[in-house]
Design a protein around this motif. Structure first.
Motif, short mmCIF file in Angstrom:
data_model
loop_
_atom_site.label_atom_id
_atom_site.label_comp_id
_atom_site.label_asym_id
_atom_site.label_seq_id
_atom_site.Cartn_x
_atom_site.Cartn_y
_atom_site.Cartn_z
N UNK A 38 -16.06 -12.42 -35.45
CA UNK A 38 -16.15 -13.58 -36.32
C UNK A 38 -17.32 -14.49 -36.01
N UNK A 39 -17.99 -14.30 -34.90
CA UNK A 39 -19.20 -15.07 -34.65
C UNK A 39 -20.27 -14.64 -35.65
N UNK A 40 -21.17 -15.56 -35.99
CA UNK A 40 -22.18 -15.25 -37.00
C UNK A 40 -23.16 -14.21 -36.49
N UNK A 74 -20.43 -15.32 -44.17
CA UNK A 74 -19.90 -16.69 -44.02
C UNK A 74 -20.96 -17.72 -44.33
N UNK A 75 -22.21 -17.37 -44.10
CA UNK A 75 -23.32 -18.28 -44.43
C UNK A 75 -24.49 -17.44 -44.96
N UNK A 77 -28.44 -18.18 -45.90
CA UNK A 77 -29.55 -19.13 -45.90
C UNK A 77 -30.62 -18.61 -46.86
N UNK A 79 -34.41 -19.38 -48.64
CA UNK A 79 -35.68 -20.11 -48.67
C UNK A 79 -36.43 -19.75 -49.94
N UNK A 107 -32.44 -28.99 -56.45
CA UNK A 107 -33.04 -29.46 -57.71
C UNK A 107 -34.00 -30.59 -57.40
N UNK A 125 -38.60 -24.82 -50.09
CA UNK A 125 -37.37 -25.52 -49.73
C UNK A 125 -36.31 -24.50 -49.37
N UNK A 126 -35.23 -24.99 -48.78
CA UNK A 126 -34.17 -24.07 -48.36
C UNK A 126 -32.81 -24.70 -48.63
N UNK A 127 -31.82 -23.84 -48.74
CA UNK A 127 -30.43 -24.29 -48.87
C UNK A 127 -29.55 -23.19 -48.32
N UNK A 128 -28.26 -23.46 -48.24
CA UNK A 128 -27.33 -22.45 -47.75
C UNK A 128 -26.05 -22.50 -48.57
N UNK A 129 -25.40 -21.36 -48.69
CA UNK A 129 -24.09 -21.27 -49.34
C UNK A 129 -23.14 -20.60 -48.35
N UNK A 130 -21.86 -20.91 -48.50
CA UNK A 130 -20.85 -20.43 -47.56
C UNK A 130 -19.90 -19.44 -48.23
N UNK B 39 -17.85 -20.54 -34.01
CA UNK B 39 -18.51 -19.36 -34.53
C UNK B 39 -19.51 -19.65 -35.62
N UNK B 42 -20.88 -22.83 -42.06
CA UNK B 42 -21.74 -23.83 -42.71
C UNK B 42 -21.04 -25.18 -42.74
N UNK B 45 -25.29 -28.29 -46.42
CA UNK B 45 -26.62 -27.97 -46.92
C UNK B 45 -27.10 -29.16 -47.72
N UNK B 81 -36.28 -28.26 -42.28
CA UNK B 81 -37.60 -27.81 -42.72
C UNK B 81 -38.30 -28.92 -43.48
N UNK B 127 -45.65 -25.76 -44.61
CA UNK B 127 -44.20 -25.60 -44.44
C UNK B 127 -43.90 -25.41 -42.96
N UNK B 160 -40.79 -32.52 -49.06
CA UNK B 160 -39.38 -32.11 -49.14
C UNK B 160 -38.83 -31.95 -47.73
N UNK B 162 -35.43 -30.34 -46.03
CA UNK B 162 -34.21 -29.57 -46.26
C UNK B 162 -33.47 -29.43 -44.94
N UNK B 164 -29.99 -27.60 -43.06
CA UNK B 164 -28.83 -26.70 -43.04
C UNK B 164 -28.13 -26.90 -41.70
#
Lengths: 164, 167
Positions: A38-40, A74-75, A77, A79, A107, A125-130, B39, B42, B45, B81, B127, B160, B162, B164
């Motif tokens: 379960x660790x990333x 689970x995550x 990332x 870019x 956005x 730019x960057x973002x993350x979803x879970x 563990x 997230x 973000x 970033x 960047x 920008x 960002x 996480x």
């Protein structure tokens, strides 16, 4: 017993006659296995890219890239890199965004501030979803010019790293 | 007892007379909680930006207050970033710098030694990434400063930031 390479039980072990042979060692091993599972860690990585010189005005330009996750992540990332130029020194703001599975995650509304000499722009730019399921997904880079700036795309890149 | 939603003790539980009331169940729950807390899921973000045409000089740095980012839980790793889009004034070459601040502490510094401006190539995009660790839950301030320490004139187009956060 009661100890693995990365985990130790926090109290003195019972005698074997009370807890059974190797019981605590089994517990420690089970715990370490649960941690490892379960660790990333890296599930996968990929990219989508568009190199073009498409003129973008009020109609949204939304190149969409297929993404396949080999396992549950689970995550994830993401870019995004965007290289554009403004046509004919047009000025004004435009909308720049990125989606995951059709849902907007980032956005921005950059101003062009183009003066005829400074037409070229690069944005990252960057973002993350879970908690993304195994299987097919999509990534989208979008832009449109609601207030008059005329954009020419040069290169759009959507990079993703999935951890699970 | 001895099992949670995702974790199972590896053998049948002892009678309570031997191991105490609910002892193995408590152990399994504590183990799962420890796993979940360590563990790296997230936490948040987040992003913000400044788009304008500010002239940035050695005597007039650009300070940007990106505002506050809220972490709903502790973040063990925070990836930050910076994307910096500028134009360089009138064929000027020289150095400029970018500083990043988190909760008032400097967490990032980059020096661009030269713009290499030749009067035809004014536009630049940079960047960078960095990371900090062990940040508590709650609100945190995010700021940046662009400063042409070497004297070159630059104009901001887009900065920008960002973030996480992983727990």
């Amino acid at each position: 017993m009661g100890q693995t390479t990365g985990y130790a039980l926090p109290w003195p072990e019972l005698v074997d006659s009370a807890d059974g042979p190797d019981g605590f060692s089994d517990l420690a091993t089970a715990t370490e296995n649960a941690l490892k599972s379960r660790a990333l860690r890296l599930v996968g990585a990929g990219k989508g890219e568009t190199t073009s010189s498409v003129e973008v005005r009020a109609t949204p330009y939304e190149p969409t890239y297929p993404i396949v996750l080999a396992k549950t992540a689970r995550v994830v990332i993401v870019t995004v890199s965007v290289c554009i130029c403004f046509a004919g020194a047009t000025s004004g703001a435009f909308d720049l965004y990125a989606n995951w599975d059709g849902v907007r995650q980032a956005w921005y509304i950059p101003g062009s501030f183009s003066d005829g000499n400074t037409d070229d722009r690069g944005y990252t730019f960057m973002f993350a979803v879970a908690n993304q399921a195994q299987g097919n997904h999509t990534g989208t880079i979008g832009m449109f010019s609601g207030t008059g700036a005329v954009i020419h795309t040069k290169a759009l890149m959507y990079n993703w790293v999935a951890l699970g | 007892m001895g099992a949670t939603a995702t974790y199972q003790l590896p053998w049948p539980e002892l009678p309570e007379l031997a191991d105490g009331p609910d002892g193995f169940q408590d152990l399994a729950l504590a183990t799962e909680a420890a796993i979940n807390n360590n563990t790296g899921g997230l936490v948040r973000s987040w992003s913000n930006y400044a788009s304008d045409n500010r002239l940035i000089t050695q005597s007039s740095p650009m300070d940007v207050d990106f505002g506050t980012v809220n972490f709903p839980s502790v973040a063990r790793t925070v990836i930050i970033s910076y994307s910096f889009t500028i134009d360089v004034g009138n064929g000027q070459g020289g150095q400029h710098d970018l500083y990043g601040y988190f909760d008032g502490q400097q967490v990032f510094y980059a020096r661009v030694d030269n713009t290499f401006n030749d009067a035809r190539t004014h536009d630049r995009a940079y960047f960078w990434m960095t990371a900090i660790r062990n940040i508590g839950a709650g609100n945190h301030s995010v700021k940046a400063r662009a400063w042409p320490g070497g004297g070159v004139l630059i104009s901001n187009k887009m900065l920008i930031c960002s973030i996480i956060a992983l727990g």
